[in-house]
Design an enzyme around this catalytic site. Structure first.
Site, mmCIF file in Angstrom:
data_model
loop_
_atom_site.group_PDB
_atom_site.id
_atom_site.type_symbol
_atom_site.label_atom_id
_atom_site.label_comp_id
_atom_site.label_asym_id
_atom_site.label_seq_id
_atom_site.Cartn_x
_atom_site.Cartn_y
_atom_site.Cartn_z
ATOM 1 N N HIS A 63 -10.839 -4.851 10.239
ATOM 2 C CA HIS A 63 -11.523 -4.601 8.891
ATOM 3 C C HIS A 63 -12.885 -3.531 9.237
ATOM 4 O O HIS A 63 -13.518 -3.457 8.366
ATOM 5 C CB HIS A 63 -12.175 -5.875 8.298
ATOM 6 C CG HIS A 63 -10.848 -6.348 7.693
ATOM 7 N ND1 HIS A 63 -10.066 -7.372 8.239
ATOM 8 C CD2 HIS A 63 -10.705 -6.478 6.234
ATOM 9 C CE1 HIS A 63 -9.405 -8.047 7.248
ATOM 10 N NE2 HIS A 63 -9.650 -7.556 6.349
ATOM 11 N N GLU A 70 0.810 -1.141 -0.044
ATOM 12 C CA GLU A 70 -0.070 -0.086 -0.063
ATOM 13 C C GLU A 70 0.825 1.202 0.002
ATOM 14 O O GLU A 70 0.719 2.163 -0.858
ATOM 15 C CB GLU A 70 -0.840 0.144 1.236
ATOM 16 C CG GLU A 70 -2.050 -0.649 1.078
ATOM 17 C CD GLU A 70 -2.086 -2.214 1.261
ATOM 18 O OE1 GLU A 70 -0.796 -2.488 1.593
ATOM 19 O OE2 GLU A 70 -2.993 -3.093 1.262
#
Lengths: 432, 408
Positions: free
Chosen positions: B213, B144
C-alpha cells in the site's frame, strides 16, 4: 445434469468426430467433436423441460438455437428465414470476407504486408450473421482477427487493404496495422493485439450507450455493442470480470465467442476445465446460447434475439458460436497440430457453400446472380490492392502527430515554448 | 529573496509528525504561480517580488490574476475585511474540482471502488453519488483491469470518465489497459479516437501501511507514450490540476499522496485551473535548485528553513508535471543557480529523478557547476516498522546535508 453424464450421452451417439489430433493423453475427458448432434445433445442438457426459446428469464436458459430453426422449418407452410435481398447481402458480405482474406495471404507472401496477419477464412458466418444486423451507430469490438469484422461493419476494402500495406490512406493512417483496425465513422473500436483486452473497452462503449440514455437523456439512444473474441479468451480474467459488470448493470452488449477450438496450438479442450462456454453466461446472470457458427442463418436468428434484448434494455447475452478457421492461427503458423480429418469435416460445412445451397434450393437466387456477386467482389478486392499499392507511404512528419490528442502533452521545451510549436515537430525530427 | 523569507519565517515546521493536519498559512513564500482561466491557453506569471511577467517567451498573455494564496502580510492587513477565497482541506479541494467539472459537463463521470455510497476511501468523492446518481458516480466491483478498460471504452465513445484506484498500487492490476489502451489507442487508431480519461488515486508512502500500500507508480508509468502524469501537492494545485486534467483531451494519470489529504489552504472562489505541463515555483532562491514533487515538497520546505538559517538560499520548484517535464522553469532555474538537487519519494532505480537527471544533463549540462544530486527512496519494499519506514524515504536532515555538500 452434470458433465459426466452428458459426456456419456454424447459418447454413445453414433456419429462423432474425435479430435484425436490431441497427442497429449493426460486429458481423459475428451469431448467428441461437436457435430450437429452436439446441438441436439445440448437440448438434453437443458435444465428446463420447456423447448421454447426463452431468453427473458434472468436465470438465463441455455438453449440450442438450432431447435428454434428446426421448429420454424417444421411448420406446414415453410417460411423462409430471409428475403432475396437479405440473402444476397449476406452472400456478398461473406464472399467479400473470404476473397479479401485470400488476397491478404497472397499479398503477404509477395511481401506487401508484414508482421502478424490473422485470417478469418471459415468464420465468415459469425461476422456476417451478427454485424449485418447492426446500425452504423452500433459498435463492434474485435481482436487481432479483425479484417472481416471491419469489412462487415462497413469499412471500405480499400481502407483496410491500405492499412495492411502500411500506407497513409489506411483506416488508421498506416499506424495500426493488421491487428489494430479502427474506424470512428463506422464505430469499429478496434482491433486489439492482446486477447481479452477489447472486452472491457466494449463494456465501456455499452456503458456509454446506457449513460447517454439515462443521464444525457438521449431517450432514443439504443446503441448496442458487440464484443468478438475467441475460445482462448474465455479463460482470461477480463472476460469474467466483464460478464459480471455487464450483467450487473444490464449493459446493452452481446458477448460473441468465436469458438474455433484452437488458440494457436492449444486445443480448447486442453485449456478449459468446462469447455462449454455458453454455460458460463447463466453463472453471471445472463442467457448463454450455443449456435452453429458455420451456418449464417442460424447465427443471424440468434443474433437478432440477442441484439434485440440489448436494444430493449434487457441486458447482455453470451453467444458461443461453434466455428472453425480453415487456415492457421496466422500466416506464420504452420498449422501442424490440427487433425486433417477435423479440417475436412469443417471444410465440408463451409458457410458460404451452405448459404449458396440454401439460396438456390429455395429459389431466392440463381447461379447467375451469385456468380455476378463473385465477380463484383473480385473487382472490389483487386481495386483495393491497386489502391493500396498506389497510395503513399507515411512521411516522417506523421510520426509524432497522433501521440497526443492535445499535443501540448509533449510539454514545454527549454526555450519556453510548447514543443509542438516547434516547426521541426511536424517534421518528426524534433526531439521529444 | 532571503529577506522576504525571513520576514515570514515564523512559519512552523511541516514535519512528518503524527498529526496530518497542516495550516495553509505556513505556505507564505509568495510562490510564483501560473494561472490559466481557460483551458491551458494563457496566463500571467506573478513573481514573488511583485513583478508581473507578461508574455513569457512564446506564450500568449491573458488577464492578470492576483496571487491567490494569501501571504502572511496580506493576512494581517486584510484581517478586518473579508478574506478572499475559502479555506479547505486538500481532499475537499479535489472534491470541489470534481464536482464543479461534473456540473459543468454532464459527460464527466466517476468510476471506482467505493466511490459512490462510501464516498471514496479518502472521501474525495463524498456526496457526489447523492447529487449525481449511481450511474454517474459508479461503484464498481473489484476488477481494476476491467473497469479501467471500461473507462477507456467510455472515453472513446464520448464520455469523460475519472477512474479512481482506491490505492494507486491497485492500478498495477490495470497496467495492461493503461499501457496498451490508454496510451496507445489514439495513435494506433490514426488519431480517430481520443481518450480524455483521468486516472487518479492516492499513492506514496503513508504511515506504516505496509509494502503493497506504499507504492510509487510514477516510475512504472512514465515510459508509456501518450499519457501525461501530474502530481498534486497543495489544495490549490490539487483543484486546479484536477480540473485541467478533466478538461484535457489527453489521458492523464493524477497522483495524489495519502498523507497530504488533510492539508489546509485558502483557495480562490472563482474558477481557475492549473496548467498541466507547468512546474510551480515554491520558493525562489539563488544558491541551489531543488526539484521535488508531492509529499517531498514539504520535507524540502522544512529543510529549507534550516538551510536559510545556515545562510543558504535554495530555490524550490515543485515540478508537478511528472511527464512531460517543464524544462523551461527547470532550465531557467538551473541557469541561475548552477546546482541541482532532486528530492523525490520514487525509488532510485528508473524513477522520476533518474529521468530528470537525464533531461537536465542533456539540455543544461553547460550550466552545471556540480553533478546533479538525487535523493530518492531506498530501493526496498516499504517496511512496516516505523523506524525502517522513516529511513526508506528522504528526511529533511538528508536534504540539508545534500545541499551543504552541493554548495561546497
Amino acid at each position: 445434469m452434470n458433465s459426466a453424464s452428458c459426456a456419456a450421452k454424447i459418447s454413445t451417439q453414433p456419429f462423432s468426430l474425435n479430435p484425436t489430433s490431441l497427442t497429449s493423453h493426460d486429458n481423459p475427458l475428451v469431448f467428441p467433436k461437436p457435430t450437429s448432434l452436439f446441438l441436439g445433445s445440448t437440448r438434453k442438457l437443458r435444465l428446463s423441460s420447456s423447448s421454447k426459446l426463452n431468453l427473458h428469464r434472468r436465470s438465463g436458459t441455455v438453449v440450442a438455437v438450432s431447435d428454434v430453426v428446426k421448429q420454424k422449418k417444421s411448420k406446414s407452410t415453410p417460411s423462409l428465414l430471409i428475403t432475396k435481398e437479405e440473402g444476397l447481402e449476406l452472400y456478398e458480405d461473406m464472399i467479400l470476407g473470404r476473397a479479401f482474406e485470400d488476397m491478404c495471404a497472397q499479398m503477404y507472401y509477395r511481401g506487401k504486408m508484414f508482421g502478424f496477419v490473422h485470417l478469418y477464412n471459415g468464420q465468415e458466418a459469425v461476422s456476417t450473421g451478427f454485424i449485418k444486423l447492426l446500425k452504423q451507430q452500433d459498435s463492434v469490438v474485435s481482436t487481432y482477427r479483425d479484417h472481416v469484422h471491419a469489412l462487415s461493419k462497413g469499412v471500405p476494402a480499400r481502407a483496410v487493404m491500405s492499412e495492411l500495406f502500411g500506407k497513409t490512406t489506411g483506416c488508421c493512417r498506416g499506424q495500426g496495422g493488421s491487428m489494430h483496425m479502427f474506424s470512428r465513422e463506422h464505430n469499429l473500436l478496434g482491433g486489439f493485439a492482446f486477447i481479452g483486452e477489447g472486452i472491457p473497452v466494449a463494456t465501456g462503449a455499452a456503458f456509454t450507450s446506457k449513460y447517454k440514455r439515462e443521464i444525457l437523456k438521449e431517450a432514443d439512444c439504443d446503441h448496442v455493442t458487440l464484443a468478438f473474441f475467441g475460445d482462448g479468451t474465455c479463460n482470461n480474467g477480463q472476460f469474467f470480470e466483464c460478464l459480471n459488470m455487464a450483467a450487473l448493470w444490464k449493459l446493452p452488449i452481446v458477448f460473441v465467442v468465436e469458438n474455433n477450438l484452437w488458440a494457436i496450438g492449444m486445443s480448447h479442450l486442453r485449456a478449459t476445465s468446462d469447455p462449454q462456454i455458453y454455460k458460463k453466461g447463466p453463472a453471471f446472470g445472463m442467457p448463454g446460447i450455443h449456435v452453429d457458427g458455420m451456418d449464417v442463418l442460424k447465427v443471424r436468428e440468434v443474433a437478432k434475439e440477442a441484439i434485440g434484448r440489448a436494444r430493449r434494455g434487457e441486458g447482455p447475452t453470451l453467444v458461443e458460436c461453434e466455428t472453425y478457421r480453415f487456415r492457421g492461427h496466422s500466416l506464420a503458423d504452420p498449422d501442424e497440430l490440427r487433425d486433417p480429418a477435423e479440417k475436412a469435416y469443417y471444410a465440408a460445412r463451409d458457410p458460404i457453400t451452405a448459404l449458396k445451397k440454401y439460396l438456390i434450393e429455395n429459389s431466392l437466387a440463381s447461379e447467375a446472380d451469385l456468380k455476378a456477386i463473385d465477380k463484383k467482389i473480385d473487382e472490389v478486392v483487386e481495386d483495393a490492392v491497386d489502391f493500396a499499392d498506389e497510395s503513399p507511404v507515411p512521411s516522417r512528419s506523421q510520426l509524432l502527430e497522433n501521440v497526443f490528442a492535445d499535443p501540448k502533452g509533449f510539454g514545454i521545451g527549454p526555450d519556453g515554448r510548447y514543443r509542438c510549436e516547434d516547426p521541426k515537430f511536424t517534421e518528426g525530427t524534433a526531439h521529444v | 529573496m532571503a529577506a522576504i523569507f525571513q520576514g515570514v519565517g515564523a512559519a512552523a515546521a511541516l514535519s512528518s509528525s503524527p498529526s496530518n493536519s497542516f495550516d495553509s498559512k505556513k505556505f507564505v513564500f509568495s510562490p510564483c504561480r501560473s494561472f490559466s482561466v481557460r483551458k491551458g491557453a494563457s496566463f500571467a506569471v506573478v513573481r514573488s517580488d511583485g513583478r508581473v511577467n507578461l508574455n513569457p517567451k512564446g506564450r500568449r498573455a491573458q488577464q492578470l490574476i492576483s496571487n491567490a494564496v494569501a501571504t502572511k502580510s496580506d493576512n494581517a492587513a486584510a484581517s478586518s475585511s473579508s478574506k478572499p477565497g475559502h479555506e479547505l482541506l486538500l481532499f475537499e479541494a479535489l472534491q470541489e474540482g470534481l464536482e464543479e467539472e461534473m456540473e459543468r459537463d454532464p459527460r464527466v463521470c466517476v468510476m471506482g471502488e467505493d466511490v459512490g455510497h462510501y464516498g471514496g476511501s479518502y472521501k474525495v468523492t463524498k456526496g457526489l453519488a447523492k447529487k449525481f446518481g449511481d450511474l454517474r458516480v459508479l461503484d464498481t466491483p473489484i476488477a481494476e483491469n476491467s473497469f479501467t478498460g471500461m473507462g477507456i471504452g467510455a472515453a472513446m465513445t464520448g464520455l469523460r470518465p475519472v477512474v479512481e484506484g482506491m490505492n494507486m498500487g491497485f492500478l498495477l492490476l490495470a497496467f495492461n489497459q493503461i499501457s496498451n489502451n490508454c496510451g496507445m489507442l489514439h495513435y494506433t487508431s490514426g488519431g480517430q479516437f481520443t481518450i480524455p480519461i483521468v486516472i487518479r488515486g492516492p499513492g506514496g508512502v503513508g504511515r506504516q501501511l505496509g509494502a503493497e500500500h506504499s507504492q510509487r507508480l510514477e516510475s512504472y508509468f512514465q515510459s508509456i507514450p501518450g499519457i501525461q502524469m501530474v502530481a498534486c501537492s497543495t489544495p490549490y494545485n490539487a483543484k486546479g490540476l484536477m480540473k485541467a486534467a478533466i478538461r484535457s483531451e489527453n489521458p492523464v494519470i493524477f497522483f495524489e499522496h495519502v498523507l497530504l489529504y488533510n492539508l489546509k489552504e485558502r483557495i480562490p472562489d472563482e474558477d481557475y485551473i492549473c496548467n498541466l505541463e507547468e512546474a510551480e515555483m515554491v520558493r525562489p532562491g539563488e544558491h541551489v535548485t531543488i526539484l521535488t514533487y508531492s509529499r517531498m515538497r514539504y520535507h524540502v520546505m522544512q529543510a529549507a528553513k534550516t538551510l536559510v538559517n545556515k545562510g543558504y538560499d535554495p530555490e524550490v520548484i515543485d515540478i508537478r508535471s511528472l511527464k512531460p517535464f517543464d524544462l523551461y522553469t527547470i532550465g531557467n532555474s538551473v541557469k541561475k543557480t548552477h546546482r541541482v538537487l532532486i528530492v523525490e519519494e520514487c525509488m532510485r532505480t528508473g524513477g522520476i529523478g533518474a529521468s530528470l537527471i537525464a533531461a537536465i544533463t542533456e539540455n543544461f549540462n553547460d550550466y552545471l557547476d556540480a553533478p546533479i544530486m538525487c535523493l530518492s527512496s531506498q530501493d526496498v519494499p516499504t517496511p512496516y516498522a516505523g523506524t525502517l519506514e522513516e529511513v526508506t524515504v528522504v528526511q529533511p536532515a538528508q536534504i540539508v546535508t545534500a545541499v551543504e555538500q552541493l554548495c561546497q
